[in-house]
Design a protein around this motif. Structure first.
Motif, short mmCIF file in Angstrom:
data_model
loop_
_atom_site.label_atom_id
_atom_site.label_comp_id
_atom_site.label_asym_id
_atom_site.label_seq_id
_atom_site.Cartn_x
_atom_site.Cartn_y
_atom_site.Cartn_z
N ARG A 1 -21.73 8.73 -10.05
CA ARG A 1 -23.03 8.14 -9.69
C ARG A 1 -22.81 7.03 -8.66
NH1 ARG A 1 -24.14 9.22 -15.30
NH2 ARG A 1 -26.06 10.47 -15.53
N LEU A 2 -23.73 6.98 -7.70
CA LEU A 2 -23.76 5.91 -6.70
C LEU A 2 -25.09 5.19 -6.80
CD1 LEU A 2 -22.71 4.36 -4.22
CD2 LEU A 2 -23.60 6.23 -2.78
N ASN A 3 -25.03 3.91 -7.16
CA ASN A 3 -26.23 3.09 -7.35
C ASN A 3 -27.19 3.73 -8.36
OD1 ASN A 3 -25.33 1.16 -5.45
ND2 ASN A 3 -26.21 2.37 -3.76
N GLY A 4 -26.62 4.33 -9.41
CA GLY A 4 -27.41 4.93 -10.47
C GLY A 4 -27.88 6.34 -10.20
N VAL A 5 -27.60 6.90 -9.02
CA VAL A 5 -28.05 8.26 -8.66
C VAL A 5 -26.86 9.21 -8.83
CG1 VAL A 5 -29.02 9.73 -6.86
CG2 VAL A 5 -29.75 7.34 -7.06
N GLU A 6 -27.09 10.32 -9.52
CA GLU A 6 -26.01 11.29 -9.75
C GLU A 6 -25.62 11.97 -8.44
OE1 GLU A 6 -25.26 15.44 -12.22
OE2 GLU A 6 -26.61 13.92 -13.07
N ILE A 7 -24.29 11.95 -8.17
CA ILE A 7 -23.76 12.57 -6.96
C ILE A 7 -23.07 13.89 -7.28
CG2 ILE A 7 -22.20 12.25 -4.99
CD1 ILE A 7 -24.65 10.45 -4.94
N TYR A 8 -22.32 13.90 -8.38
CA TYR A 8 -21.54 15.10 -8.68
C TYR A 8 -21.27 15.12 -10.18
CZ TYR A 8 -17.54 18.29 -8.84
OH TYR A 8 -16.68 19.34 -9.15
N ARG A 9 -21.28 16.35 -10.77
CA ARG A 9 -20.97 16.55 -12.19
C ARG A 9 -19.83 17.56 -12.28
NH1 ARG A 9 -23.67 15.89 -17.19
NH2 ARG A 9 -25.38 14.91 -16.02
N ALA A 10 -18.72 17.12 -12.90
CA ALA A 10 -17.54 17.97 -13.03
C ALA A 10 -17.44 18.43 -14.47
CB ALA A 10 -16.28 17.22 -12.62
N PRO A 11 -17.54 19.76 -14.75
CA PRO A 11 -17.44 20.25 -16.12
C PRO A 11 -16.00 20.16 -16.62
CG PRO A 11 -17.63 22.07 -14.60
CD PRO A 11 -17.80 20.84 -13.77
N GLU A 12 -15.89 20.25 -17.95
CA GLU A 12 -14.58 20.10 -18.57
C GLU A 12 -13.64 21.23 -18.15
OE1 GLU A 12 -12.70 20.34 -23.05
OE2 GLU A 12 -14.64 19.38 -22.80
N GLU A 13 -14.17 22.41 -17.93
CA GLU A 13 -13.32 23.56 -17.61
C GLU A 13 -12.53 23.33 -16.31
OE1 GLU A 13 -16.43 24.74 -20.36
OE2 GLU A 13 -16.45 23.71 -18.40
N THR A 14 -13.06 22.53 -15.41
CA THR A 14 -12.39 22.30 -14.13
C THR A 14 -11.69 20.94 -14.06
OG1 THR A 14 -14.42 21.36 -13.20
CG2 THR A 14 -14.08 23.74 -12.94
#
Length: 500
Positions: A437-450
């Motif tokens: 997150r940048l300044n509270g905005v989600e930028i990227y979500r990485a799942p556990e599998e990767t």
């Protein structure tokens, strides 16, 4: 024809009493007053009649030969007459001389209220009383009470000594017990650090606490019914014993929970408030006077306190009893059991036989579990917690970061790496994610599998990176990498800043 002599009026029962006070405030002896009046009668009569003419003394001496014809003194009386009378002149003089008691010879003067000049005045008003002088109060000691005697009297024996200490220093001893309770809580916290498996004993504590709370309010009632200021001693003793047992149960449970919730909470986000709530409950359990006189006085407050404690305990007990349980299932189960325990404190068992009672219980269960699901982000996912988390530009062959940064310039950023170690003492029942997150905005979500990599035992190590097109056009600001469960509960956070 016999000579008629006027009959002298004797003192009757309606004559007002004359009260004489000595200088020390004591009532004078009536016989002493009478003697003093008789002794001073000639002097008072001489003052009233003035100087006698010459020859009067000889006439009086000649007439005194016959006792019947002799002039009588005001205080004298015959054999067939009643009490002596005092001439008005004596009563007009309000001060007479009296012999004082020992130590009072310096001022033997006393005050005698004057008598009416005519006896008809008393006959007209038989209820009239002579004025009574109020004794001086300077020499009279203040009234003493039994309480003063009890305080001044030294206690005799061990039992009286203990009772005297409890009576005089009762409040101080309660606050001293509060300090002892805080010390006991510190010991429980250190005990909790030795192993997560000890959390299973919390199940016994919450069960015993529920039984004691139910029994407590059935015995003593709620609100104004708990008036022990006039209750018998045995009732007050049972009250203190039961509250003492409850306080020790609550202190053991809450202080055991605090270190686990403290490690699972992230104080930059909203789930820190649940830890603050548990800390306030633990502190309240050590304040004996507040716990006894406020919390346990009202059944609604006591049931809320128990419900919060039960919910927090079950979030830790269920993973200890059932490892590898998903945190969302643990959360919903703990909420349902806590609502059930809260409802049964107010709803009697007989009410479950009616459709209305069953409907009320089901409504409470649905509402309680729904509230827990809606506020899941504000509740730490115990017993999981972050043991290590950092961000840097490079990693070592074993997966650790070669450099950990808290702030960097945007010109040197080509690739950002985040490595987090999640401890799962209750087993791995959830899939975890890295959320950038940048300044509270989600930028990227990485799942556990990767992002999962090999890490220490009983630890899940996640590694994710941002580079190339994953990086936003503007990098300046406050960055955060959150470790979340698949249901959105925050396990931990690592943050850093990018500057211009």
């Amino acid at each position: 024809m016999s000579e008629h002599k006027p009959r002298r009026r004797t003192q009757s029962s309606w004559d007002p009493p004359t009260v004489v006070y000595q200088p020390d405030g004591q009532v004078a002896d009536p016989a002493a007053v009478r003697k003093a009046l008789l002794r001073n009668a000639p002097e008072a009569k001489a003052k009233q009649e003035g100087p006698k003419p010459e020859g009067s003394e000889a006439a009086e001496a000649a007439g005194a030969a016959d006792p019947k014809d002799a002039p009588r003194e005001p205080g004298d009386r015959g054999p067939d007459e009643g009490a002596p009378l005092v001439s008005p002149a004596i009563h007009d003089d309000l001060t007479v001389r009296m012999p004082g008691k020992s130590g009072m010879q310096d001022d033997p003067t006393v005050h005698v209220p004057g008598k009416a000049a005519r006896s008809r005045d008393f006959q007209d008003d038989p209820t009239r009383l002579a004025p009574i002088r109020t004794p001086p109060t300077s020499n009279i000691p203040p009234p003493r009470s039994d309480h003063d005697d009890d305080e001044e009297r030294s206690p005799q024996g061990l039992q009286e000594t203990v009772q005297w200490i409890l009576k005089k220093h009762g409040s101080k001893l309660w606050w001293l017990h509060t300090a002892y309770a805080l010390g006991l809580g510190a010991f429980v916290v250190s005990y909790a650090q030795k192993g997560f498996e000890r959390a299973r004993w919390l199940a016994v504590s919450v069960g015993v606490a529920w039984l004691v709370v139910v029994l407590f309010f059935r015995l003593f009632g709620s609100g104004a019914r708990q008036d022990f200021s006039t209750a018998w001693r045995s009732a007050r003793l049972r009250f203190l014993v039961m509250t003492y047992v409850l306080k020790n149960l609550y202190q053991g449970m809450l202080f055991f929970l605090l270190p686990f919730y403290w490690k699972s909470a992230s104080f930059e986000v909203s789930n820190r408030w649940f830890v603050v709530l548990l800390g306030a409950c633990a502190l309240l359990a050590t304040l004996d006077l507040v716990f006894d006189r406020v919390l346990m006085r009202w059944k609604f407050l006591a049931s809320i306190f128990y419900g919060v404690t039960l919910f927090a305990c079950l979030n830790l007990v269920i993973p200890a009893l059932l490892p590898n349980t998903r945190t969302l299932y643990t959360l919903m189960s703990a909420a349902a059991i806590a609502v059930l325990g809260f409802t049964m404190l107010h709803l009697p068992l007989g009410a479950l036989r009616s459709p209305g009672g069953v409907a009320l219980l089901l409504t409470a269960l649905v509402g309680g579990t729904g509230l827990a699901y809606a506020t899941r982000r504000a509740i730490p996912p115990v017993p999981m917690y972050l043991s290590n988390a950092a961000v840097g530009p490079l990693t070592l062959p074993d997966g650790r970061l070669a450099m950990e940064v808290k702030a960097l310039h945007e010109s040197v950023i080509e690739k950002l790496l985040a490595v987090t170690d999640v401890v799962v003492p209750g087993g791995k029942g959830d899939r975890l994610h890295h959320v950038w997150r940048l300044n509270g905005v989600e930028i990227y979500r990485a799942p556990e599998e990767t992002s999962v990599v090999q890490g220490p035992e009983a630890t899940v190590r996640l590694q994710s990176s941002l580079s190339g097109r994953k990086l936003p056009p503007r990098l300046v600001g406050h960055w955060a990498v959150d470790v979340e469960t698949e249901d959105g509960q925050l396990v931990g956070r690592v943050s850093f800043d990018v500057k211009e």
